[in-house]
Scaffold this motif. Sequence first.
Motif, PDB file in Angstrom:
ATOM      1  N   CYS A  82       0.871  -1.331  -0.023  1.00 50.55           N
ATOM      2  CA  CYS A  82      -0.206   0.005   0.063  1.00 50.55           C
ATOM      3  C   CYS A  82       0.903   1.334  -0.045  1.00 50.55           C
ATOM      4  O   CYS A  82       2.053   1.369   0.826  1.00 50.55           O
ATOM      5  CB  CYS A  82      -1.008  -0.037   1.177  1.00 50.55           C
ATOM      6  SG  CYS A  82      -2.111   1.505   1.467  1.00 50.55           S
ATOM      7  N   GLU A  83       0.602   2.039  -0.849  1.00 50.14           N
ATOM      8  CA  GLU A  83       1.222   3.587  -0.750  1.00 50.14           C
ATOM      9  C   GLU A  83       0.250   4.525  -0.348  1.00 50.14           C
ATOM     10  O   GLU A  83       0.596   5.648  -0.166  1.00 50.14           O
ATOM     11  CB  GLU A  83       1.514   3.945  -1.981  1.00 50.14           C
ATOM     12  CG  GLU A  83       0.680   4.185  -3.180  1.00 50.14           C
ATOM     13  CD  GLU A  83       1.235   4.631  -4.499  1.00 50.14           C
ATOM     14  OE1 GLU A  83       2.389   4.574  -4.830  1.00 50.14           O
ATOM     15  OE2 GLU A  83       0.101   4.764  -5.462  1.00 50.14           O
ATOM     16  N   LEU A  84      -0.947   4.228   0.172  1.00 43.47           N
ATOM     17  CA  LEU A  84      -1.878   5.127   0.603  1.00 43.47           C
ATOM     18  C   LEU A  84      -1.541   5.313   2.197  1.00 43.47           C
ATOM     19  O   LEU A  84      -0.989   4.462   2.903  1.00 43.47           O
ATOM     20  CB  LEU A  84      -3.334   4.687   0.804  1.00 43.47           C
ATOM     21  CG  LEU A  84      -4.045   4.368  -0.623  1.00 43.47           C
ATOM     22  CD1 LEU A  84      -5.337   3.643  -0.423  1.00 43.47           C
ATOM     23  CD2 LEU A  84      -4.156   5.715  -1.347  1.00 43.47           C
ATOM     24  N   PRO A  85      -1.795   6.681   2.788  1.00 49.94           N
ATOM     25  CA  PRO A  85      -1.406   6.915   4.076  1.00 49.94           C
ATOM     26  C   PRO A  85      -2.590   5.895   4.874  1.00 49.94           C
ATOM     27  O   PRO A  85      -3.505   5.531   4.402  1.00 49.94           O
ATOM     28  CB  PRO A  85      -1.558   8.117   4.527  1.00 49.94           C
ATOM     29  CG  PRO A  85      -1.860   8.854   3.074  1.00 49.94           C
ATOM     30  CD  PRO A  85      -2.221   7.847   2.170  1.00 49.94           C
ATOM     31  N   PRO A  86      -2.140   5.551   6.030  1.00 44.88           N
ATOM     32  CA  PRO A  86      -3.188   4.531   6.919  1.00 44.88           C
ATOM     33  C   PRO A  86      -4.588   5.065   6.848  1.00 44.88           C
ATOM     34  O   PRO A  86      -5.465   4.163   6.769  1.00 44.88           O
ATOM     35  CB  PRO A  86      -2.597   4.579   8.320  1.00 44.88           C
ATOM     36  CG  PRO A  86      -0.942   5.151   8.017  1.00 44.88           C
ATOM     37  CD  PRO A  86      -0.828   5.874   6.783  1.00 44.88           C
ATOM     38  N   HIS A  87      -4.879   6.437   7.115  1.00 44.14           N
ATOM     39  CA  HIS A  87      -6.200   6.898   7.168  1.00 44.14           C
ATOM     40  C   HIS A  87      -6.875   6.932   5.857  1.00 44.14           C
ATOM     41  O   HIS A  87      -8.095   6.663   5.893  1.00 44.14           O
ATOM     42  CB  HIS A  87      -6.332   8.549   8.027  1.00 44.14           C
ATOM     43  CG  HIS A  87      -6.075   8.100   9.340  1.00 44.14           C
ATOM     44  ND1 HIS A  87      -4.735   8.375   9.835  1.00 44.14           N
ATOM     45  CD2 HIS A  87      -6.772   7.993  10.510  1.00 44.14           C
ATOM     46  CE1 HIS A  87      -4.751   8.142  11.288  1.00 44.14           C
ATOM     47  NE2 HIS A  87      -5.809   7.917  11.600  1.00 44.14           N
ATOM     48  N   ALA A  88      -6.271   6.890   4.984  1.00 41.82           N
ATOM     49  CA  ALA A  88      -6.848   6.889   3.680  1.00 41.82           C
ATOM     50  C   ALA A  88      -7.133   5.668   3.411  1.00 41.82           C
ATOM     51  O   ALA A  88      -8.268   5.177   2.561  1.00 41.82           O
ATOM     52  CB  ALA A  88      -5.898   7.486   2.315  1.00 41.82           C
ATOM     53  N   LEU A  89      -6.299   4.659   3.647  1.00 40.86           N
ATOM     54  CA  LEU A  89      -6.556   3.076   3.393  1.00 40.86           C
ATOM     55  C   LEU A  89      -7.916   2.800   4.373  1.00 40.86           C
ATOM     56  O   LEU A  89      -8.880   2.067   3.928  1.00 40.86           O
ATOM     57  CB  LEU A  89      -5.651   2.143   3.966  1.00 40.86           C
ATOM     58  CG  LEU A  89      -5.665   0.637   3.893  1.00 40.86           C
ATOM     59  CD1 LEU A  89      -6.254   0.306   2.388  1.00 40.86           C
ATOM     60  CD2 LEU A  89      -4.610  -0.187   4.326  1.00 40.86           C
ATOM     61  N   GLN A 125       3.019   2.303  14.227  1.00 39.30           N
ATOM     62  CA  GLN A 125       2.128   2.278  15.286  1.00 39.30           C
ATOM     63  C   GLN A 125       1.499   3.474  15.458  1.00 39.30           C
ATOM     64  O   GLN A 125       2.075   4.577  15.661  1.00 39.30           O
ATOM     65  CB  GLN A 125       3.349   1.812  16.529  1.00 39.30           C
ATOM     66  CG  GLN A 125       4.097   0.734  16.450  1.00 39.30           C
ATOM     67  CD  GLN A 125       4.917   0.415  17.731  1.00 39.30           C
ATOM     68  OE1 GLN A 125       4.513   0.443  18.974  1.00 39.30           O
ATOM     69  NE2 GLN A 125       6.190   0.216  17.264  1.00 39.30           N
ATOM     70  N   LEU A 126       0.259   3.421  15.391  1.00 43.71           N
ATOM     71  CA  LEU A 126      -0.659   4.346  15.480  1.00 43.71           C
ATOM     72  C   LEU A 126      -1.693   4.233  16.674  1.00 43.71           C
ATOM     73  O   LEU A 126      -2.310   2.939  16.742  1.00 43.71           O
ATOM     74  CB  LEU A 126      -1.422   4.608  14.157  1.00 43.71           C
ATOM     75  CG  LEU A 126      -0.692   4.817  13.047  1.00 43.71           C
ATOM     76  CD1 LEU A 126      -1.322   4.614  11.620  1.00 43.71           C
ATOM     77  CD2 LEU A 126       0.118   6.251  12.853  1.00 43.71           C
ATOM     78  N   ASP A 127      -2.097   5.329  17.159  1.00 42.46           N
ATOM     79  CA  ASP A 127      -3.137   5.041  18.176  1.00 42.46           C
ATOM     80  C   ASP A 127      -4.005   6.438  18.210  1.00 42.46           C
ATOM     81  O   ASP A 127      -3.515   7.296  18.889  1.00 42.46           O
ATOM     82  CB  ASP A 127      -2.805   4.496  19.634  1.00 42.46           C
ATOM     83  CG  ASP A 127      -3.809   4.260  20.423  1.00 42.46           C
ATOM     84  OD1 ASP A 127      -5.070   4.245  20.043  1.00 42.46           O
ATOM     85  OD2 ASP A 127      -3.566   4.028  21.580  1.00 42.46           O
ATOM     86  N   ASP A 128      -4.984   6.643  17.379  1.00 43.93           N
ATOM     87  CA  ASP A 128      -5.997   8.022  17.563  1.00 43.93           C
ATOM     88  C   ASP A 128      -7.346   7.480  17.554  1.00 43.93           C
ATOM     89  O   ASP A 128      -7.611   6.272  17.822  1.00 43.93           O
ATOM     90  CB  ASP A 128      -5.665   8.722  16.434  1.00 43.93           C
ATOM     91  CG  ASP A 128      -5.672   8.205  15.196  1.00 43.93           C
ATOM     92  OD1 ASP A 128      -6.997   7.519  14.734  1.00 43.93           O
ATOM     93  OD2 ASP A 128      -5.120   8.835  14.114  1.00 43.93           O
ATOM     94  N   GLU A 129      -7.866   8.469  17.611  1.00 43.59           N
ATOM     95  CA  GLU A 129      -9.513   8.231  17.819  1.00 43.59           C
ATOM     96  C   GLU A 129     -10.179   7.234  16.621  1.00 43.59           C
ATOM     97  O   GLU A 129     -11.199   6.867  16.785  1.00 43.59           O
ATOM     98  CB  GLU A 129     -10.248   9.476  17.889  1.00 43.59           C
ATOM     99  CG  GLU A 129     -10.358  10.572  16.707  1.00 43.59           C
ATOM    100  CD  GLU A 129      -8.975  11.438  16.370  1.00 43.59           C
ATOM    101  OE1 GLU A 129      -8.904  11.643  15.148  1.00 43.59           O
ATOM    102  OE2 GLU A 129      -8.120  11.201  17.205  1.00 43.59           O
TER     103      GLU A 129
END
Length: 179
Positions: A82-89, A125-129
């Motif tokens: 994937c080349e999309l950013p995590p939130h776009a995915l 490693q991400l952790d948001d709303e």
Amino acid sequence: MVAPNVVAATKQRTNNTVAFEKVYLGLGANLNDPISQLKQAITALEQLGGTRAHRCSALYASKPMGPQDQPDYVNAVMELECELPPHALLDATQAIELKLGRVRKEERWGPRTLDIDIILFGDKQLDDERLTVPHYGMKEREFVLYPLLELAPELALPDGTSVSSLTTNVPRNGLEQIQ
């Protein structure tokens, strides 16, 4: 239909040199012909811009989490680059869920036509709303770990824990390969 911000992110990122990251998605369904739901989701993910689908695990039948008065689930894990950013995915996977009839309810772990979770996104490693990666429950869920082990037996999480070591502490709990 792909979310507009996914298309914009794809167009923007293709103008720059962006490395693809290995991503693992958990898929699950227990309503409206779950096997068909997963196959449709896999096809939609294979066609998703900004990604290259690699492979998908076998399909597995699993007992539901939470309320037991619902049908068993069908689960799989899919590997993408994937080349999309995590939130776009995340936006793209939620658009696929909606297209295939997902209705988001307040009830957690209830029955659903389709659920697509981002399990791992490279070493991020991400952790948001909106998003937690690695997925917050993956280390305890047989319907994630065993299909993931099938795809990537040598895989280690960002914290260094190997998937194979996690499966030694998580029983199959009736998990059965069906396709």
